[in-house]
Scaffold this motif. Sequence first.
Motif, short mmCIF file in Angstrom:
data_model
loop_
_atom_site.label_atom_id
_atom_site.label_comp_id
_atom_site.label_asym_id
_atom_site.label_seq_id
_atom_site.Cartn_x
_atom_site.Cartn_y
_atom_site.Cartn_z
N GLY A 129 38.97 -40.98 -21.61
CA GLY A 129 40.33 -40.48 -21.55
C GLY A 129 41.12 -40.81 -22.79
O GLY A 129 41.91 -40.00 -23.29
N MET A 130 40.88 -42.00 -23.33
CA MET A 130 41.56 -42.39 -24.56
C MET A 130 41.13 -41.50 -25.73
O MET A 130 41.95 -41.08 -26.54
CB MET A 130 41.27 -43.86 -24.88
CG MET A 130 41.97 -44.37 -26.11
SD MET A 130 41.35 -45.96 -26.65
CE MET A 130 39.74 -45.52 -27.25
N LEU A 131 39.82 -41.21 -25.82
CA LEU A 131 39.33 -40.34 -26.89
C LEU A 131 39.89 -38.93 -26.75
O LEU A 131 40.26 -38.30 -27.75
CB LEU A 131 37.80 -40.30 -26.87
CG LEU A 131 37.09 -41.57 -27.32
CD1 LEU A 131 35.58 -41.42 -27.10
CD2 LEU A 131 37.38 -41.86 -28.78
N PHE A 132 39.96 -38.42 -25.53
CA PHE A 132 40.52 -37.10 -25.29
C PHE A 132 41.99 -37.04 -25.72
O PHE A 132 42.42 -36.11 -26.41
CB PHE A 132 40.36 -36.72 -23.82
CG PHE A 132 40.93 -35.39 -23.48
CD1 PHE A 132 40.25 -34.23 -23.78
CD2 PHE A 132 42.16 -35.29 -22.83
CE1 PHE A 132 40.77 -32.99 -23.46
CE2 PHE A 132 42.68 -34.07 -22.50
CZ PHE A 132 41.99 -32.91 -22.82
N ALA A 133 42.77 -38.03 -25.29
CA ALA A 133 44.19 -38.07 -25.65
C ALA A 133 44.37 -38.24 -27.15
O ALA A 133 45.27 -37.63 -27.74
CB ALA A 133 44.88 -39.20 -24.89
N LEU A 134 43.53 -39.04 -27.77
CA LEU A 134 43.61 -39.24 -29.22
C LEU A 134 43.31 -37.94 -29.96
O LEU A 134 43.95 -37.64 -30.99
CB LEU A 134 42.65 -40.34 -29.66
CG LEU A 134 42.67 -40.73 -31.13
CD1 LEU A 134 44.03 -41.30 -31.51
CD2 LEU A 134 41.57 -41.74 -31.41
N GLY A 135 42.36 -37.15 -29.44
CA GLY A 135 42.05 -35.87 -30.07
C GLY A 135 43.24 -34.93 -30.05
O GLY A 135 43.60 -34.33 -31.07
N TRP A 136 43.87 -34.78 -28.89
CA TRP A 136 45.03 -33.90 -28.81
C TRP A 136 46.21 -34.46 -29.57
O TRP A 136 47.01 -33.72 -30.15
CB TRP A 136 45.39 -33.61 -27.36
CG TRP A 136 44.61 -32.45 -26.84
CD1 TRP A 136 43.50 -32.49 -26.05
CD2 TRP A 136 44.85 -31.07 -27.10
NE1 TRP A 136 43.04 -31.22 -25.81
CE2 TRP A 136 43.86 -30.32 -26.44
CE3 TRP A 136 45.82 -30.38 -27.85
CZ2 TRP A 136 43.80 -28.93 -26.50
CZ3 TRP A 136 45.75 -29.00 -27.90
CH2 TRP A 136 44.76 -28.29 -27.24
N TRP A 137 46.35 -35.78 -29.59
CA TRP A 137 47.43 -36.39 -30.36
C TRP A 137 47.26 -36.11 -31.85
O TRP A 137 48.24 -35.84 -32.54
CB TRP A 137 47.48 -37.89 -30.10
CG TRP A 137 48.54 -38.58 -30.89
CD1 TRP A 137 49.87 -38.65 -30.61
CD2 TRP A 137 48.36 -39.28 -32.13
NE1 TRP A 137 50.52 -39.36 -31.59
CE2 TRP A 137 49.61 -39.76 -32.53
CE3 TRP A 137 47.25 -39.55 -32.92
CZ2 TRP A 137 49.79 -40.47 -33.69
CZ3 TRP A 137 47.43 -40.26 -34.08
CH2 TRP A 137 48.70 -40.72 -34.46
N MET A 138 46.02 -36.15 -32.34
CA MET A 138 45.77 -35.86 -33.75
C MET A 138 46.21 -34.43 -34.08
O MET A 138 46.83 -34.19 -35.12
CB MET A 138 44.28 -36.01 -34.09
CG MET A 138 43.82 -37.43 -34.26
SD MET A 138 44.50 -38.21 -35.72
CE MET A 138 43.83 -37.20 -37.02
#
Length: 167
Positions: A32-41
């Motif tokens: 979930g953290m990686l997914f959120a980080l991707g969209w945040w980028m």
Amino acid sequence: MDAFDNNNSIFICGKFQCCGTKGRQFGVYFAGMLFALGWWMFVDGLSFSSILPDRKAYAGFEDWAPGIVTTLGMFIVSLIDKEALRGSTFDEGIPWRARLFLFMGFAMMAGGFAGSVSVLVVKYIMHDLEPIDSYVGICAVVQCGLIMLSTAVLWISQDVNENQLGI
């Protein structure tokens, strides 16, 4: 003999057993953290490019589409029941359909990643833009890569047998 028996594993730390009961939970949170980080980028790239005083490229739907397609592929892959892939159900067509949808999900993720790379090359690199102007394209590639990595982590952490961990 159970398919998830320790004796059948070729790895020392097979199926997160050395991590205890928190292995699956950590994997899901990390995905979930990686997914959120991707969209945040990607949102960071959009917001950064919007404040450039003399930007030479504007973000359009072609910048959004690869991330959306990769996310839809992740949803498809994450919704597949692992037991349906193994063929342990009564209907003979279920494993075939599950494998087809799994292939479609991975194909969507790969297509989204390839689309983000092609948008970066065609829209930003071939027009000889400065790296600061092509930041949105770079962020889209990073976004798709992080979503794909998130899917892999989620797939591995969800494959853990819950009875084995005592959850």
